[in-house]
Design an enzyme around this catalytic site. Structure first.
Site, mmCIF file in Angstrom:
data_model
loop_
_atom_site.group_PDB
_atom_site.id
_atom_site.type_symbol
_atom_site.label_atom_id
_atom_site.label_comp_id
_atom_site.label_asym_id
_atom_site.label_seq_id
_atom_site.Cartn_x
_atom_site.Cartn_y
_atom_site.Cartn_z
ATOM 1 N N MET A 149 -1.682 -6.830 6.904
ATOM 2 C CA MET A 149 -2.749 -7.702 6.396
ATOM 3 C C MET A 149 -2.325 -8.428 5.123
ATOM 4 O O MET A 149 -3.158 -8.790 4.296
ATOM 5 C CB MET A 149 -3.998 -6.862 6.099
ATOM 6 C CG MET A 149 -4.471 -6.017 7.272
ATOM 7 S SD MET A 149 -5.838 -4.950 6.800
ATOM 8 C CE MET A 149 -5.965 -3.867 8.240
ATOM 9 N N SER A 150 -1.030 -8.636 4.960
ATOM 10 C CA SER A 150 -0.563 -9.258 3.715
ATOM 11 C C SER A 150 0.686 -10.088 3.971
ATOM 12 O O SER A 150 0.920 -10.542 5.088
ATOM 13 C CB SER A 150 -0.261 -8.158 2.685
ATOM 14 O OG SER A 150 0.857 -7.396 3.096
ATOM 15 N N ALA A 178 3.071 -2.161 3.813
ATOM 16 C CA ALA A 178 2.865 -1.109 4.806
ATOM 17 C C ALA A 178 2.432 -1.821 6.083
ATOM 18 O O ALA A 178 1.635 -2.750 6.028
ATOM 19 C CB ALA A 178 1.769 -0.167 4.339
ATOM 20 N N ASN A 181 2.368 3.718 10.567
ATOM 21 C CA ASN A 181 1.614 4.263 11.710
ATOM 22 C C ASN A 181 1.988 3.459 12.945
ATOM 23 O O ASN A 181 2.485 2.340 12.833
ATOM 24 C CB ASN A 181 0.102 4.147 11.446
ATOM 25 C CG ASN A 181 -0.322 2.708 11.201
ATOM 26 O OD1 ASN A 181 0.017 2.113 10.173
ATOM 27 N ND2 ASN A 181 -1.022 2.137 12.150
ATOM 28 N N HIS A 221 -5.802 -9.418 -1.609
ATOM 29 C CA HIS A 221 -5.897 -9.912 -0.232
ATOM 30 C C HIS A 221 -7.150 -10.767 -0.122
ATOM 31 O O HIS A 221 -8.161 -10.474 -0.783
ATOM 32 C CB HIS A 221 -6.032 -8.751 0.753
ATOM 33 C CG HIS A 221 -5.059 -7.631 0.569
ATOM 34 N ND1 HIS A 221 -5.164 -6.712 -0.458
ATOM 35 C CD2 HIS A 221 -3.967 -7.275 1.280
ATOM 36 C CE1 HIS A 221 -4.170 -5.847 -0.372
ATOM 37 N NE2 HIS A 221 -3.421 -6.157 0.676
ATOM 38 N N SER A 276 0.822 -1.220 0.000
ATOM 39 C CA SER A 276 0.000 0.000 0.000
ATOM 40 C C SER A 276 0.847 1.257 0.000
ATOM 41 O O SER A 276 1.739 1.421 0.826
ATOM 42 C CB SER A 276 -0.873 0.053 1.256
ATOM 43 O OG SER A 276 -1.735 -1.034 1.311
HETATM 44 N N1 HPA Z 1 -2.627 -2.638 11.234
HETATM 45 C C1 HPA Z 1 -2.813 -3.543 10.257
HETATM 46 N N2 HPA Z 1 -2.376 -3.370 9.027
HETATM 47 C C2 HPA Z 1 -1.728 -2.227 8.742
HETATM 48 C C3 HPA Z 1 -1.513 -1.239 9.711
HETATM 49 C C4 HPA Z 1 -2.001 -1.451 11.029
HETATM 50 O O1 HPA Z 1 -1.857 -0.620 11.945
HETATM 51 N N3 HPA Z 1 -0.823 -0.219 9.102
HETATM 52 C C5 HPA Z 1 -0.645 -0.608 7.810
HETATM 53 N N4 HPA Z 1 -1.190 -1.817 7.593
#
Ligand code: HPA
Length: 286
Positions: free
Chosen positions: A219-220, A118, A243, A88, A35
């Protein structure tokens, strides 16, 4: 819900043939961009672009921030195949469909896969904008059954019970750390935990994942790495920390996809510099 879908080797070959017919390049390294990291593919020169929807059996990605095209071209001293965006299972497809491109890479002769994503930072020492070398993963989504290797095993692709203790290739990790040091890029190291998504984690889940020893959450990646190792491919994994995962139930800020995309774009130049360095330092294809 079907737990798996049977996809045949003939279908991987069909996709590989369609790709080969549209490019004169013969890539030896596959790159998957997560992402917000799509712009990396623009660095490829002499590139051929093939939208996923024009490749037989390829899932088209529906997630904002994932382009959905294959880019084949030159990057640093290598010929690479870049997946600009991934699918996904949370989009409503099987894990076998999610890893379809990895098996097509293998049909094309690719034996090294670099996977990026990401991820949210779980390790309190990590900041948004950090890069993390994945040295291991916790495949929570796969452990509980959504594993791309479920279903009849095609022994011509790999063994029924593939080992995963060497999932993230040690020589490639050492190379990445050396290159990062030489370029003055700070490269964190840690464990990636892969969840099914698409909801972000609750604070209690974030604290649970920390207890498990994970440093970054996403998530990947886990499905693609399982499929690549099943095929005997070498894997290098890099997470861009976009983040800080929120562990405090009383916090007022919220995790959101826009933030992930924006931070991904900020991370792109640093990740690009590192990837260029890694590709340059990699041995020439045999
Ligand atoms: N959680 C899950 N997947 C993510 C996050 C997160 O904080 N940031 C980027 N992908």
């Amino acid at each position: 819900m079907t737990d798996y879908e049977t996809i045949t080797r003939a279908q991987y070959r069909e996709a590989a043939t369609a790709i080969s017919s549209r490019t004169a390049h013969r890539p030896t390294i596959g790159l998957i961009l997560g992402s917000g990291l799509n712009a990396l593919a623009d660095e490829a020169t002499d590139a051929d672009h093939i939208p996923y929807k024009e490749i037989p059996h390829f899932a088209t990605t529906s997630v904002v921030g994932h382009v959905g095209a294959l880019v084949i071209g030159r990057l640093a001293s290598q010929v690479v195949l870049i997946l600009q965006g991934r699918s996904h299972a949370y989009e409503g497809i099987s894990q076998q469909r999610v890893v379809f491109p990895v098996r097509v890479m293998h049909e094309l002769g690719i034996r090294t896969m670099i996977v990026t994503n990401a991820a949210g930072g779980l390790n309190p020492a990590f900041q948004p904008g950090d890069l993390m070398l994945i040295n291991d993963h916790i495949g929570l989504m796969a452990i509980t059954g959504r594993n791309p290797l479920w279903g009849p095993n095609d022994e011509t692709l790999g063994p029924r019970f593939p080992s995963m203790n060497t999932a993230y290739d040690l020589a490639l990790r050492r190379l990445a750390l050396r290159v990062a040091g030489e370029l003055g890029i700070e490269l964190r190291q840690g464990i990636y935990v892969g969840l099914g998504g698409p909801a972000f984690e609750t604070p209690a889940e974030v604290r649970l994942l920390r207890l498990l020893g994970a440093d970054a959450v996403g998530m990947s990646t886990v499905p693609e790495v399982l499929a690549a190792r099943h095929l005997g491919m070498r894997v290098l994994g890099l997470s861009g920390i976009t983040n800080a995962a929120i562990a405090n139930p009383d916090a007022e800020e919220e995790a959101d996809h826009e933030e992930v995309l924006a931070a991904g774009r900020t991370l792109t130049p640093k990740l690009m510099a590192l990837l260029r360095g890694i590709l340059t330092a990699m041995p020439e294809p045999r």
